[in-house]
Enzyme design. Structure first.
Site, PDB file in Angstrom:
ATOM      1  N   GLU A 261       6.832 -13.216  28.753  1.00  0.00           N
ATOM      2  CA  GLU A 261       7.988 -13.087  29.595  1.00  0.00           C
ATOM      3  C   GLU A 261       7.584 -14.110  30.692  1.00  0.00           C
ATOM      4  O   GLU A 261       6.677 -14.469  30.766  1.00  0.00           O
ATOM      5  CB  GLU A 261       8.069 -11.732  30.267  1.00  0.00           C
TER       6      GLU A 261
ATOM      7  N   LYS B  18       3.132   1.124  36.658  1.00  0.00           N
ATOM      8  CA  LYS B  18       2.186   1.431  37.829  1.00  0.00           C
ATOM      9  C   LYS B  18       2.649   2.936  38.252  1.00  0.00           C
ATOM     10  O   LYS B  18       3.966   3.218  38.101  1.00  0.00           O
ATOM     11  CB  LYS B  18       2.861   0.429  38.534  1.00  0.00           C
TER      12      LYS B  18
END
Ligand code: PSU
Ligand code: MN
Length: 347
Positions: free
Chosen positions: A54, A196
């Site tokens: 990406e 995260k």
């Protein structure tokens, strides 16, 4: 009233139409606003292991010029492990699979003035359409955007850093990453280090289950229950729904699912390499503060994740950047080895 016996029948018919449309594109794979490089086209056509990468991590994540070094590193990691890299992004309103070195530098350079768009599913039509009417823009594709373009190009494996998720407080903000719904509808396998912990990890896993996404964590010989990793740390306090031992197991799951009428994606989590993991307690403090600042400054929508990520970087004093780079590299290697195993099964 419809001609369908049930909503489920209608949905499955629509899904079928969507699939056959995607399949048709595999052959053509080119249009005014969608281009696949010759190398990638040839690799897909001849069954070579191709790995998508990406570009939001370059346009909205890593600073310039580190991002250019990282982009070059990741492509060489794929090649060194027997794969063909396909870095994906939007240049002047044209969605490209397999960016050239010049294109990558051009796109990554936008990190200096933040001029590129962050492109997820909702933004693809916009940025390509604007390109057609003389308003060309560059765009870094998120996991969601990269999955869509991967599927269109016939690529099944995609390696990156971290997955978007359900944000804390999503029960009122409704901030849930488009990455999760994309995994529910697009048959591409994403390998990352989980998400995260500024996100709500238990709810992220619940959401992925609802969306029908297989989630497995690499255990590399560890026995028993394994945590779904929280990016910088291997522990999240949340069990991974599934545990896999190696790339051959991962590839077998991808292969089997591709032969079943299951068109959702797969997420394999690869825990951060031990020597780069940051203690959870240390990271928790940094993350709490980053989220607090995001609230204070009123960030929301697609600007929220980049803001929180930048604050985490700042507050952890560069340590997180080193860990971040190490884990992406490790994930991209893993993704390549899965693609190599998958190519063997598909022979
Ligand atoms: N999480 C990270 N690093 C990242 C991203 C997420 O730890 O770079 C990027 C990815 O491109 C991901 C996107 O697809 O952010 C998700 O953004 P949002 O939360 O706005 O959906
Ligand atoms: Mn969001």
């Amino acid at each position: 009233h419809t001609m369908f016996a049930s909503r489920a029948a209608l949905r499955s018919c629509l899904r079928g139409a969507q699939l056959s449309c995607a399949r048709r594109y595999h052959g053509l794979a080119q249009s005014k606003f969608f281009k696949v490089s010759e190398e990638v086209r040839d690799a897909v056509a001849t069954g070579k292991p191709v790995v998508s990468l990406e570009t939001t991590i370059y346009t909205h994540g890593f600073p310039y010029p580190d991002n250019i070094a990282l982009a070059a590193l990741l492509e060489s990691v794929v090649r060194a492990n027997g794969g063909v890299p396909a870095t994906i992004g939007v240049l002047d309103g044209v969605a490209k699979v397999g960016l050239s070195t010049e294109e990558l530098i051009e796109l990554a350079s936008t990190a200096q003035d933040k001029s590129a768009l962050k492109v997820s599913r909702r933004d693809l039509g916009y940025i390509c359409g604007m390109g057609m009417v003389g308003k060309p823009m560059h765009g870094g594709t998120t996991i969601s955007g990269t999955m869509i373009l991967s599927e269109l190009a016939g690529i099944k494996i995609f390696g990156t850093g971290g997955l978007g998720g359900v944000h804390r407080g999503a029960e009122s903000s409704m901030d849930i990453s488009a990455d999760l719904t994309e995994l529910g509808r697009t048959p591409v396998t994403v390998i990352s280090s989980g998400c995260k912990s500024f996100l709500d990890i238990p709810r992220t896993l619940e959401y992925l289950e609802t969306e029908g996404v297989c989630v497995g964590t690499f255990a590399d010989g560890r026995d028993g229950a394994v945590d779904f990793p929280a990016f910088f740390t291997r522990e999240s306090g949340v069990r991974s729904p599934r545990v896999i031992q190696n790339e051959a197991e991962a590839a077998a799951i991808v292969y089997a699912q591709s032969k079943l009428p299951v068109s959702s994606g797969i997420h394999f989590a690869n825990p951060v390499p031990l020597e780069h993991s940051i203690p959870k307690a240390e990271m928790d403090l940094v993350i709490e503060e980053a989220i607090r600042l995001s609230h204070v400054e009123g960030y929301h929508g697609s600007d929220n994740t980049p803001f929180v990520l930048a604050k985490i970087k700042e507050l952890s004093g560069g340590k997180s950047v080193v860990a971040n780079r190490a884990l992406i590299e490790s994930n991209v290697k893993r993704a390549t080895l899965v693609a190599v195993e998958l190519a063997k099964l598909e022979q």
